[in-house]
Design an enzyme around this catalytic site. Structure first.
Site, mmCIF file in Angstrom:
data_model
loop_
_atom_site.group_PDB
_atom_site.id
_atom_site.type_symbol
_atom_site.label_atom_id
_atom_site.label_comp_id
_atom_site.label_asym_id
_atom_site.label_seq_id
_atom_site.Cartn_x
_atom_site.Cartn_y
_atom_site.Cartn_z
ATOM 1 C CD GLU A 121 4.096 7.170 -5.261
ATOM 2 O OE1 GLU A 121 4.460 7.570 -4.143
ATOM 3 O OE2 GLU A 121 3.424 6.147 -5.445
ATOM 4 C CG ASN A 134 4.058 1.765 -4.684
ATOM 5 O OD1 ASN A 134 4.338 2.074 -3.536
ATOM 6 N ND2 ASN A 134 3.481 2.587 -5.534
ATOM 7 C CE LYS A 173 5.273 9.218 -1.143
ATOM 8 N NZ LYS A 173 4.791 7.856 -1.424
ATOM 9 N NE ARG A 205 8.549 8.689 -3.454
ATOM 10 C CZ ARG A 205 8.796 9.651 -2.567
ATOM 11 N NH1 ARG A 205 9.098 10.852 -2.971
ATOM 12 N NH2 ARG A 205 8.780 9.405 -1.274
ATOM 13 C CD GLU A 235 9.814 -1.716 2.504
ATOM 14 O OE1 GLU A 235 10.068 -1.422 1.325
ATOM 15 O OE2 GLU A 235 8.651 -1.825 2.944
ATOM 16 C CG HIS A 250 5.142 -2.256 5.954
ATOM 17 N ND1 HIS A 250 4.038 -2.007 5.176
ATOM 18 C CD2 HIS A 250 6.205 -1.800 5.241
ATOM 19 C CE1 HIS A 250 4.412 -1.408 4.055
ATOM 20 N NE2 HIS A 250 5.726 -1.273 4.074
ATOM 21 C CG HIS A 289 4.823 -1.746 -0.791
ATOM 22 N ND1 HIS A 289 6.055 -2.298 -1.061
ATOM 23 C CD2 HIS A 289 4.978 -1.051 0.364
ATOM 24 C CE1 HIS A 289 6.907 -1.926 -0.130
ATOM 25 N NE2 HIS A 289 6.286 -1.174 0.761
ATOM 26 C CG HIS A 320 -0.111 -1.517 1.341
ATOM 27 N ND1 HIS A 320 0.072 -0.487 0.458
ATOM 28 C CD2 HIS A 320 0.794 -1.328 2.332
ATOM 29 C CE1 HIS A 320 1.038 0.294 0.881
ATOM 30 N NE2 HIS A 320 1.506 -0.197 2.018
HETATM 31 N N1 LIG Z 1 7.385 8.474 4.791
HETATM 32 C C1 LIG Z 1 7.634 7.433 4.047
HETATM 33 O O1 LIG Z 1 8.069 7.565 2.899
HETATM 34 C C2 LIG Z 1 7.428 6.061 4.616
HETATM 35 C C3 LIG Z 1 7.913 4.946 3.924
HETATM 36 C C4 LIG Z 1 7.752 3.695 4.498
HETATM 37 C C5 LIG Z 1 7.109 3.559 5.733
HETATM 38 N N2 LIG Z 1 6.642 4.658 6.360
HETATM 39 C C6 LIG Z 1 5.957 4.558 7.667
HETATM 40 O O2 LIG Z 1 6.886 4.061 8.608
HETATM 41 C C7 LIG Z 1 6.167 3.449 9.676
HETATM 42 C C8 LIG Z 1 6.865 2.175 10.081
HETATM 43 O O3 LIG Z 1 8.145 2.517 10.535
HETATM 44 P P1 LIG Z 1 9.051 1.520 11.392
HETATM 45 O O4 LIG Z 1 9.020 0.178 10.788
HETATM 46 O O5 LIG Z 1 10.351 2.197 11.570
HETATM 47 O O6 LIG Z 1 8.233 1.369 12.754
HETATM 48 P P2 LIG Z 1 8.193 2.170 14.139
HETATM 49 O O7 LIG Z 1 8.575 3.574 13.950
HETATM 50 O O8 LIG Z 1 6.873 1.895 14.718
HETATM 51 O O9 LIG Z 1 9.301 1.418 14.988
HETATM 52 C C9 LIG Z 1 9.121 0.066 15.289
HETATM 53 C C10 LIG Z 1 9.336 -0.224 16.777
HETATM 54 O O10 LIG Z 1 10.731 -0.230 17.055
HETATM 55 C C11 LIG Z 1 11.018 0.655 18.140
HETATM 56 N N3 LIG Z 1 12.352 1.175 17.860
HETATM 57 C C12 LIG Z 1 12.694 2.024 16.879
HETATM 58 N N4 LIG Z 1 14.021 2.162 16.827
HETATM 59 C C13 LIG Z 1 14.532 1.417 17.812
HETATM 60 C C14 LIG Z 1 15.853 1.148 18.240
HETATM 61 N N5 LIG Z 1 16.924 1.626 17.614
HETATM 62 N N6 LIG Z 1 16.020 0.344 19.316
HETATM 63 C C15 LIG Z 1 14.937 -0.201 19.940
HETATM 64 N N7 LIG Z 1 13.672 -0.011 19.559
HETATM 65 C C16 LIG Z 1 13.472 0.789 18.503
HETATM 66 C C17 LIG Z 1 9.908 1.653 18.124
HETATM 67 O O11 LIG Z 1 9.725 2.222 19.391
HETATM 68 C C18 LIG Z 1 8.725 0.794 17.704
HETATM 69 O O12 LIG Z 1 8.217 0.119 18.816
HETATM 70 C C19 LIG Z 1 4.750 3.230 9.176
HETATM 71 O O13 LIG Z 1 3.898 4.116 9.834
HETATM 72 C C20 LIG Z 1 4.818 3.565 7.696
HETATM 73 O O14 LIG Z 1 3.631 4.114 7.201
HETATM 74 C C21 LIG Z 1 6.800 5.903 5.833
#
Ligand SMILES: NC(=O)c1ccc[n+]([C@@H]2O[C@H](COP(=O)([O-])OP(=O)(O)OC[C@H]3O[C@@H](n4cnc5c(N)ncnc54)[C@H](O)[C@@H]3O)[C@@H](O)[C@H]2O)c1
Length: 509
Positions: free
Chosen positions: A393, A401, A303, A397, A345, A420, A404, A408
């Site tokens: 989904e 959720n 996704k 799948r 998660e 989140h 969630h 959400h």
């Molecule tokens: N595609 C999917 O199936 C799916 C599923 C769940 C969530 N998401 C999406 O994922 C996003 C959230 O992702 P996230 O929680 O990874 O947040 P993010 O990508 O914003 O990362 C969180 C913070 O950590 C920092 N960071 C990342 N890795 C780091 C590291 N190793 N060392 C230091 N800093 C680091 C980033 O710069 C950021 O400031 C949301 O936009 C959500 O919608 C997508």
């Protein structure tokens, strides 16, 4: 070459499990005993009878060396193949050796069905087996990667080996490997897949810590990586940034054969995957997740997308990557709050289908930090199992959720003050309490979930200041709504969830 060797006493199911593992990982399967039989033209019992064990061992050593140049394979070894020190060293260098072990009773039961096929166990089978295990006990105990085969089906043992090695292959939406490994492997992994001209997309935080490591690993494999670094944060997950990525792809000369590497958390993965899905009608991309959440969730399942001012993830596409490589060492630089948020998660995946993972999470933050690899591999396996069953989904799948629907709403109404994962933790407890209330789960289950989440420093109660009316409105707007009712994934027991349509949302809150 990094083969996967299955080793262990006779009767542990190395050949059966090996075939299933090879099928799961889309790798060739080699049974070393069959290689020997084909070469000599007679069966192993006949070789033993006619030439004796020392001659058989020589043939075995030669057969082992003959597979060196084969492409990566799953290889089932005979039960004494690595007694020879040189063979042992050879196998450890040529790949990973996984020991399949079982209790005497299990081995006896399995081998008793065809004792004639086991020339080294002639006589009273139980006595012979018992003395073989005693003789080889130090030897078998010297293998670090082991799976206990008793009481499990061959499929279950193959799955457990996949988790132990951090190796998965997905095929329901595109064909790609997901690996828990080290960043240093990235160049070789790209080469092995014929992926060309990589460009790394990352954010400024991640670039600071990890860009050089990835770039060096790519240079070692003779790539000349380029980089695009964008500001960090969900607020940049928008069309403007995606459009900036497309333009940078053009400026950097990316063509239909180029590969984009998403080095970052879920924000980078979602946007980079989306930009790759649309640039020149779709180019290859590779996920290198750097947050816990992206390792166990966002990077898996194909996704991709970005946010609109009207809501999160409203624009997107399914565009599976060509490879996902998760290196848990990257998590050492992740801010603690992000790490803990990601753990929600992980706990969720335990509740959905891995009671053992849930129980490991109950050991607390310090234990988890020193056993990150196991936690990440297990949590990945849960999501992979579900998305392989239902990639688009249409049914199960939606189990992902869990927590969630309430989560959400809480996240949104808090104005994103709650992360989140924190919101999902609150959501899981509310939804587990509701499951108990309607008699779907037994009393005490929500308390067990609450205790594990609290133990990890996650919030478990809806903050009093969040207006209920707004929460209800947000839940009704949630994209998982189904006519008048909202479909919830509710926990039935730890390891099992059920999809339930709920009309009375106030009851849930
Ligand atoms: N595609 C999917 O199936 C799916 C599923 C769940 C969530 N998401 C999406 O994922 C996003 C959230 O992702 P996230 O929680 O990874 O947040 P993010 O990508 O914003 O990362 C969180 C913070 O950590 C920092 N960071 C990342 N890795 C780091 C590291 N190793 N060392 C230091 N800093 C680091 C980033 O710069 C950021 O400031 C949301 O936009 C959500 O919608 C997508």
């Amino acid at each position: 070459m990094t083969h996967i060797f299955l080793y262990g006493p006779p009767g542990t199911g190395k050949s059966t499990v090996g075939k299933i593992l090879a099928r799961n990982l889309k790798l060739p399967f080699i049974d070393l005993d069959r290689v020997i039989e084909t070469k000599v033209g007679v069966s192993i019992p006949q070789i033993m009878q006619q030439r004796g064990e020392p001659a058989f061992r020589e043939l075995e050593s030669a057969a082992l060396r003959s597979i060196l140049d084969e492409k990566e394979s799953v290889i089932a070894l005979g039960g004494g193949a690595l007694l020879n020190v040189e063979n042992h060293e050879f196998a450890q260098e040529a790949g990973k050796v996984v020991l399949l072990m079982a209790e005497l009773d299990t081995l006896f039961e399995r081998l008793n069905e065809s004792p004639k096929d086991r020339p080294l166990l002639v006589g009273d089978l139980r006595t012979q087996l018992s003395s073989m295990l005693a003789r080889r006990s130090d030897h078998y105990n010297s293998f670090a990667l082991r799976v206990q085969a008793d009481g499990k089906s061959a499929d279950e043992n193959a799955l457990e080996i996949g988790i132990l090695l951090g190796r998965f292959h997905l095929s329901a939406m595109g064909e790609y490997d997901v690996m828990a490994g080290r960043l240093e492997q990235i160049g070789d992994l790209l080469l092995a897949r014929g992926l060309q001209t990589p460009i790394i997309v990352t954010d400024e935080n991640v670039a600071k810590f990890h860009f050089e490591r990835v770039a060096n690993a790519l240079r070692k494999s003779c790539y000349e990586p380029k980089v695009i670094s964008i500001p960090a944060g969900e607020e940049y997950k928008n069309l403007e940034t995606v459009s900036g990525l497309w333009k940078s792809f053009l400026e950097n000369g990316l063509d239909r054969k180029s590969t984009v590497i998403a080095l970052g958390g879920g924000v980078i993965g979602d946007m980079t995957g989306f930009a790759a899905s649309t640039y020149m009608r779709g180019i290859n991309w590779v996920g290198v997740p750097t947050t816990l959440l992206s390792m166990v969730d966002a990077s898996l399942g194909g996704k991709t997308g970005f946010d609109l001012p009207e809501g999160k993830n409203l624009i997107g596409a399914f565009h599976p990557p060509k490879l996902v490589l998760a290196d848990t060492q990257l998590l050492t630089t992740l801010p603690e709050t992000e790490f803990i948020s990601g753990l929600a998660e992980v706990v969720k995946h335990g509740i959905i289908s891995d009671p053992e993972l849930f129980s490991l999470c109950s050991r607390g933050l310090a234990w988890i930090k020193s056993n990150m690899e196991e936690i990440v591999r297990r949590a990945m396996a849960v999501k992979i199992k579900i998305i392989e069953e239902d990639p688009y989904e249409r049914g199960i799948r939606a189990a992902l959720n869990l927590g969630h629907t309430v989560g959400h709403a809480v996240e949104l109404v808090s104005g994103f003050e709650l992360r989140h994962g924190e919101a999902v933790a609150i959501g899981m407890v509310a939804e587990a309490k509701y499951a108990e209330k309607i008699g779907l789960s037994s009393k005490g289950q929500s308390k067990a979930i609450e205790d594990v989440l609290c133990g990890l420093g996650l919030p478990v109660e809806i903050p009093k200041e969040l207006p209920r009316e707004e929460l209800l409105r947000a839940m009704r707007r949630d994209k998982k709504k189904n006519a008048n009712a909202i479909r919830f994934a509710l926990p039935v027991e730890i390891g099992k969830v059920e999809l339930v349509d709920v009309m009375d949302l106030e009851e849930v809150l």
